[in-house]
Design an enzyme around this catalytic site. Structure first.
Site: not given
Length: 746
Positions: A38-39, A222-223, A253, A616
């Site tokens: 994503k980043t 974002d987020e 998430q 993770r």
């Protein structure tokens, strides 16, 4: 030329990522799965807009949730396309709103040099208002009022806004009104007020709103799954008719509803923007195939989701390891032994992480790591025995063992508050120096009002509180000397001192976590009793003191230091580790018992949290649970988490680890209970059988002084029964039933 620069910014991206970078005509929602790059996609998109499409950096607004994330994106974009960082409009929601309000504060009747109050300063205003109305914190917790105010602001409400959703006759709304007026008089905003203040500005001033709409040609968020209602309304006002909005998020998430995040913003995005283009980033670059497919099977159980199917070209990898342990100490021993083995096989401790649902779970893990001399760090938190509430209670216990311990006395003499300020404490310390006596002896002399200390003036209330404090410590010292169990003394300390009730009255998230840590300290004391033939307070205090200093010298010798990371699951979001251990995968632990009270909505958020934890892990994932867990002196059989049962068996291997045997002195026979036959939690009491309560939760009662009310909480039985009652005026009071003039109205 545009095609060449486009290739430059999309090279190395997969097809979906490339489409996300190049689509810029109207609303776009990028559903970015865990570990899907994503980043990198976001940075490429911003760079593409600025370099390939020649958009001015002053026309592009990118909003995120932390200064760290904003700074990292600015740095990467500047490095990629050569735009100075200072020109990039990449910032947080709160920073953006603060900047707008600095420019336009006059329209709200404030000056440009307004202050921004933090939660402590906001709390001070609430307490001032309560004092004005003569409301005691024991009647209504100031945290309840502050949370009410924060909830209004999370939903986008500001003073003067007309809405049918708010009951303005609620007494708490009156406190909110006073609170806002106090902020205005102080020329200040709180954090939530930065958002609602900007909403107020835009909704009431068309020319200002349209000026900002013209300024920004493209907006990115974002987020997005973490936005609240107020932030969503702000975006709508900024967009105007252009609707050039790109939101990036993952509903799977969304784990922050407790601080105002509204998952509905992402779930209902297509209803608000029916012309939206939806792109899914589903290829995972982080984890092995087994981990991804196991996590996907769990999250697929949720109903509130847009739907993604993560996949990866990474190797299948090891099976997920489910470890069934006899107790929480077995669980900690298994984790520490496995970590030790991995390190001996050449793996770095820096590549390993242990996740837990609540901070209080770290204590037994830390103990096991120290025993094996494994260095660790607590990420985003404090090591268990360094936490304030733990040190407070330990100081009480040290003072009982050794009244001459001046540091312990100074720490707890006014905890909870007894009216003895820093000035009076300094006077006591001076007496101790002048008279060559201990601080405790000086305190006793002053409270007993001996002639030499008549000049130390304290109010009658303070004298009474300190006299009680001295009596409590003296009594518990006598009990300790007589062989009373350390756990019983611990219970007397936290209850009789008022420490427990002071935290319960706060009712904020932090105080609830502190209570859990105190419960865990009680478990440590109880376990020390069971493992020692001559258990005593002194023995326990000496054990933890030696354990806590054991690893310190080695940390100084090892350079660079290799450490295992310990953190809550919430704290793990955005991170990744080759080896991940998730402990406490049990019902009532993970999912937490609080989430179970929230019905299916609460369970779905817990499942998302479990999914975040699983994803993770890069190479190896361990899911651990205990058959029996000691919690605050009680042996609980919670059974494995429902989330473990949602993982198809082909993705995991199951092993059993047990080294110790629990002993219980209860007169009840629980030997026939099978803790795995249902999702219920069985409890073996370590004390006497409990009788029924006089008052039940939800029962309507009448108090001779305060009038009609409803029981919202009960605690204890018989002569120790306490009830918490909410009265018709909104105030809350706790009573010891045997003394309270109460009668049932049911």
């Amino acid at each position: 030329m545009i095609q060449e620069t486009c290739k430059e910014f999309t090279s190395g991206l997969n097809q979906q990522q490339q489409e996300a970078v190049q689509y810029n005509s109207g609303p776009l929602m990028i559903l970015a799965g865990a570990g899907s790059g994503k980043t990198r996609t976001l940075v490429s998109k911003v760079s593409y807009l600025l370099d390939s499409l020649k958009m001015s950096p002053f026309k592009l607004l990118a909003l995120t949730f932390s200064n760290k994330a904003a700074r990292e994106m600015r740095e990467r974009v500047a490095l990629t396309c050569g735009v100075p960082q200072g020109a990039l409009q990449v910032t947080t929601f709160h920073s953006f709103c603060s900047r707008v309000l600095r420019h336009e504060a006059d329209y709200l009747g404030l000056s440009k040099n307004f202050s921004i109050y933090d939660q402590g300063e906001s709390m001070a205003i609430v307490k001032t208002i309560m004092g004005r109305y003569g409301i005691s914190p024991k009647e209504i917790s100031p945290y309840e009022i502050l949370y009410y105010i924060e909830d209004l602001k999370n939903k986008g409400h500001y003073l003067g806004k007309t809405t049918s959703e708010i009951d303005e006759t609620d007494p708490f709304y009156g406190y909110y009104t006073d609170y806002e007026q106090e902020l205005h008089k102080a020329n200040a905003f709180d954090f939530g007020g930065l958002i609602t203040g900007t909403l107020n500005l835009f909704e009431k001033n068309t020319s200002i709103r349209e000026a900002y709409q013209r300024r920004y040609e493209y907006i990115m968020v974002d987020e997005y799954q973490d936005t609240n209602r107020a932030q969503f309304l702000l975006l709508l006002l900024l967009l105007g008719e252009k609707r050039n909005l790109c939101v990036v998020g993952d509903e799977d998430q969304s784990i922050y509803s407790w601080r105002g995040a509204d998952i509905g913003n992402i779930l209902d995005f297509e209803k608000v923007f029916p012309e939206v283009r939806v792109l899914r980033l589903e290829q995972n670059y982080r984890s092995s195939k087994n981990i991804i497919e196991a996590a996907s099977a769990v999250i697929a159980r949720n109903i509130m989701r847009k739907g993604k199917e993560l996949w990866t070209e990474n190797p299948i990898g090891d099976s997920v390891q489910v470890c069934e342990c006899g107790s929480e100490r077995d669980e900690a021993n298994f984790v520490s032994e496995e970590i030790s083995s991995l390190i001996q096989n050449g793996e770095s401790a820096n590549d390993m992480a242990i996740f837990y649902r609540a901070n209080s779970q770290s204590r037994v893990i830390e103990d096991a790591l120290r025993e094996r001399k494994i260095n660790y760090r607590v990420v985003g938190g404090i090591k268990f025995y360094d936490r304030k509430e733990v040190k407070d209670v330990l100081s009480y216990l040290r003072l009982i063992v050794n009244p001459k311990d001046a540091l312990s006395l100074a720490r707890v003499i006014n905890v909870p508050a007894r009216g003895l300020g820093a000035t009076s404490l300094k006077k006591l310390e001076k007496i101790a120096v002048d008279e060559n006596c201990s601080l405790w002896e000086a305190l006793v002399a002053v409270v007993e009002r001996k002639d030499n200390y008549a000049h130390i003036r304290l109010s009658a209330k303070v004298y009474s509180s300190l006299n009680f404090f001295i009596g409590l410590i003296s009594e518990l010292r006598s009990l300790s000397d007589a062989g009373e169990s350390p756990f019983k003394i611990f219970e007397r300390v936290i209850y009789d001192s008022g420490y427990w009730d002071s935290l319960r009255a706060a009712k904020d998230y932090e105080s609830m976590a502190r209570l859990e840590n105190i419960e865990e300290l009680g478990s440590a004391i109880k376990q020390n009793e069971s493992s020692s033939e001559n258990a005593s307070l002194l023995n326990f205090l000496e054990t933890i003191a030696l354990d806590n200093t054991q690893i310190g010298n080695e940390e100084e010798e090892m350079k660079p230091l290799s450490q295992v990371s310990l953190m809550t699951v919430h704290g793990s979001k955005g991170l990744e580790f080759p080896f991940v251990f998730i402990v406490g995968a049990e019902e009532n632990v993970f999912p937490s018992y609080k989430s179970l009270e929230g019905g299916e909505t609460g369970i779905e958020e817990e499942r998302r949290l479990f999914y975040v934890a699983m994803t993770r892990a890069m190479k190896k994932l361990y899911l651990c649970f205990a058959r029996a867990r000691m919690l605050f002196g009680q042996l609980r059989f919670n059974g494995p988490s429902r989330f473990l049962n949602e993982i198809p068996s082909k993705y995991y291997s199951w092993k059993f680890y047990k080294t110790e045997r629990f002993e219980d002195n209860s007169s009840d026979d629980y030997s026939q209970l099978d803790p795995y036959s249902s999702q219920e939690s069985y409890i073996i009491k370590s004390s006497h059988k409990q009788s029924s309560s006089k008052f039940k939760k939800g029962e309507k009662v009448n108090h001779a002084v305060y009038g009609a009310g409803k029981v919202v909480e009960t605690d204890g039985y018989g002569v120790d029964e306490k009830v918490l009652i909410v009265f018709s005026n909104g105030c809350k009071k706790r009573f010891l039933v045997k003394f309270a003039p109460l009668c049932s109205l049911s």
